[in-house]
Write an enzyme that holds these catalytic residues in place. Sequence first.
Site, mmCIF file in Angstrom:
data_model
loop_
_atom_site.group_PDB
_atom_site.id
_atom_site.type_symbol
_atom_site.label_atom_id
_atom_site.label_comp_id
_atom_site.label_asym_id
_atom_site.label_seq_id
_atom_site.Cartn_x
_atom_site.Cartn_y
_atom_site.Cartn_z
ATOM 1 N N GLU A 39 0.836 -1.200 0.000
ATOM 2 C CA GLU A 39 0.000 0.000 0.000
ATOM 3 C C GLU A 39 0.876 1.257 0.000
ATOM 4 O OE1 GLU A 39 -3.572 1.862 2.804
ATOM 5 O OE2 GLU A 39 -2.051 0.559 3.691
ATOM 6 N N LYS A 107 -9.855 2.412 -2.062
ATOM 7 C CA LYS A 107 -10.017 1.791 -0.750
ATOM 8 C C LYS A 107 -11.368 2.135 -0.126
ATOM 9 C CE LYS A 107 -7.425 1.467 3.642
ATOM 10 N NZ LYS A 107 -6.257 2.031 4.360
ATOM 11 N N CYS A 141 -5.371 -2.991 2.525
ATOM 12 C CA CYS A 141 -5.046 -2.963 3.950
ATOM 13 C C CYS A 141 -6.253 -3.180 4.877
ATOM 14 C CB CYS A 141 -4.325 -1.661 4.284
ATOM 15 S SG CYS A 141 -3.340 -1.728 5.813
#
Length: 255
Positions: A39, A107, A141
């Site tokens: 990331e 995300k 993540c």
Amino acid sequence: MRISVLQTDVKWAQPKANQDTANLLISKAAHSDLYVLPEMWTTGFAIKPDNIEKEEKQHDSLQWMIRTSQKNNCALCGSILAKNDEGEYRNRLYFVKPDGTYRYYDKRHLFSYGGEDKYYTAGSERTVVEYMGVRFLLQVCYDLRFPLWQRNKEDYDAIIFTANWPRSRQNVWQILLRARAIENQCYVIGANRIGSDTQCSYLGRSAIIDAKGKTLIQAKDDTEQSITADIDMEKLQRFRTKFPVLKDRDKFKMY
């Protein structure tokens, strides 16, 4: 398909140095079909994007990914800072193919504990990319903690998790990667960084895991390296056919 995860020690706000590191690790794991980076691999996980925007814009990591993908005849995947036409910042995971085309995923689950939600805009769409006959679900993540968002609708074969997952919660990273592989009958590719920044220390332990939760390969702790494994679609399909767990999944709509 041969996949390599590049576990890097991300240099804070230094896209050029991090691009050079990625080039070196790619050269050491030549001939893979797909390379996966952590990331925000070009700058580090910056809660306040204005701290890194100038450097990212100057070195244009997406264009680097496109050039590198074409040069090595491979796909590249990793998240970087992005800013859309409305001026919103996104933690955007790009999947770049060697023909120069790409898809991306923004995300969904922003890390509010660290303040990411105050500066970035969350994505709202799942993204599945097909490459060389494999369908990849793209995730970033903190998404790893939210299994409903990844629930396999029989629309993908592997999940890519690109992360800056801290040392202090490393056990959670290990467990959840394997849980997602088992419950979704899919391969899981987890790319985590090492090193440290002003907020956290990172242990790495990137891994490639099969649909039974077996670790095909895992990176060494605190070591900048590439790890490589082959995923076998015929083997995956045989397992899904013999033990059709996904057919019995709960079918309800959450998103």
